[in-house]
Design an enzyme around this catalytic site. Structure first.
Site, mmCIF file in Angstrom:
data_model
loop_
_atom_site.group_PDB
_atom_site.id
_atom_site.type_symbol
_atom_site.label_atom_id
_atom_site.label_comp_id
_atom_site.label_asym_id
_atom_site.label_seq_id
_atom_site.Cartn_x
_atom_site.Cartn_y
_atom_site.Cartn_z
ATOM 1 N N ASP A 1 7.115 3.896 3.491
ATOM 2 C CA ASP A 1 7.536 5.183 4.327
ATOM 3 C C ASP A 1 8.845 5.213 4.471
ATOM 4 O O ASP A 1 9.637 5.557 3.790
ATOM 5 C CB ASP A 1 6.511 4.859 5.638
ATOM 6 N N ASP B 1 0.790 -1.246 -0.043
ATOM 7 C CA ASP B 1 -0.009 0.011 -0.128
ATOM 8 C C ASP B 1 0.853 1.301 -0.123
ATOM 9 O O ASP B 1 0.810 2.064 -0.704
ATOM 10 C CB ASP B 1 -0.895 0.119 1.190
ATOM 11 N N ASP C 1 -5.410 2.323 6.816
ATOM 12 C CA ASP C 1 -6.284 2.777 7.992
ATOM 13 C C ASP C 1 -5.775 3.653 8.783
ATOM 14 O O ASP C 1 -4.376 4.156 8.790
ATOM 15 C CB ASP C 1 -6.522 1.310 8.718
HETATM 16 P P1 5GP Z 1 7.703 1.586 6.382
HETATM 17 O O1 5GP Z 1 8.370 0.236 6.836
HETATM 18 O O2 5GP Z 1 8.002 1.655 4.870
HETATM 19 O O3 5GP Z 1 8.374 2.496 7.174
HETATM 20 O O4 5GP Z 1 6.354 1.388 6.574
HETATM 21 C C1 5GP Z 1 5.411 0.664 5.653
HETATM 22 C C2 5GP Z 1 4.093 0.527 6.508
HETATM 23 O O5 5GP Z 1 3.652 1.510 7.615
HETATM 24 C C3 5GP Z 1 3.077 0.531 5.683
HETATM 25 O O6 5GP Z 1 2.680 -0.945 5.101
HETATM 26 C C4 5GP Z 1 1.714 0.948 6.341
HETATM 27 O O7 5GP Z 1 1.402 -0.336 7.160
HETATM 28 C C5 5GP Z 1 2.400 1.878 7.548
HETATM 29 N N1 5GP Z 1 2.418 3.186 7.276
HETATM 30 C C6 5GP Z 1 3.168 4.174 6.910
HETATM 31 N N2 5GP Z 1 2.746 5.279 6.801
HETATM 32 C C7 5GP Z 1 1.539 5.369 6.994
HETATM 33 C C8 5GP Z 1 0.234 6.070 6.521
HETATM 34 O O8 5GP Z 1 0.465 7.303 6.310
HETATM 35 N N3 5GP Z 1 -0.831 5.582 6.728
HETATM 36 C C9 5GP Z 1 -1.118 4.360 7.121
HETATM 37 N N4 5GP Z 1 -2.431 3.909 7.048
HETATM 38 N N5 5GP Z 1 -0.021 3.423 7.170
HETATM 39 C C10 5GP Z 1 1.017 3.871 6.883
#
Ligand code: 5GP
Length: 181
Positions: free
Chosen positions: A103, A100, A159
């Protein structure tokens, strides 16, 4: 739409147009392969995966994987844990991870390593949204929908405390709604 609805950041129309473009690109890139295994990352990718998979013109199968992450920013890369693995055998198959949102990039990096150890023929990545300024690790997104700033977004599978996943657009939760929880 109620006054409490999240503010629209990316409209339903823009999402649908971009998902169709990504599907056309993926269909063309993979050409006449026997089968593309699409692996959706639960829960957030379920709607993106559903729409993207239905717009492809190549043979595809669907798998899901579930992970949980501890902490957020500056969390070590080992802070991602596998909760549910793929059911089918992906050895020798072409795999597309469908996320989805990316980040920091830790989740996608972990998944690429983990799925790569199953010896697939190839592993590529698709993500609907990326927070470009938040990247902490270098990870390639082969098919990207949109770049956004560093704000918490909801809708189209995403969410806030399990709310808003079924909104047809991507939006930003208003502060009043966050305080109310
Ligand atoms: P990363 O490992 O890239 O930091 O984080 C990825 C995960 O963090 C995504 O799959 C999601 O579950 C969550 N996440 C990061 N930013 C957001 C956001 O703005 N909204 C939501 N709903 N989930 C996020």
């Amino acid at each position: 739409m109620s006054d409490n609805a999240p503010e629209v950041l990316i409209s339903e129309d823009r999402i649908q147009t971009r998902v169709a473009e990504l599907a056309a690109q993926i269909s063309s890139d993979y050409g006449d392969i026997a089968e593309l295994v699409m692996i959706g990352v639960l829960k957030g990718a379920f709607i993106f995966l559903a729409d993207l998979s239905r717009k492809l013109s190549i043979p595809r199968t669907i798998e899901f994987i579930a992970i949980s992450s501890y902490g957020k920013k500056s969390a070590p890369s080992g802070a991602v844990r596998l909760v549910m693995d793929v059911r089918g055998n992906i050895e020798g198959k072409h795999v597309l991870i469908v996320e989805d949102i990316v980040d920091t990039g830790h989740t996608l990096k972990y998944l690429m390593g983990m799925l790569g150890s199953h010896r697939p023929a190839s592993v590529k990545t698709a993500a609907l949204v990326r927070k470009a300024e938040s990247a902490e690790v270098d990870v390639t997104i082969d098919y990207l929908g949109f770049d956004i700033g560093d704000e918490w977004v909801v809708g189209y599978g995403l969410d806030y405390a399990e709310q808003y996943r079924t909104l047809p657009y991507i939006g930003v939760v208003k502060p009043a709604n966050i305080q109310a929880r």
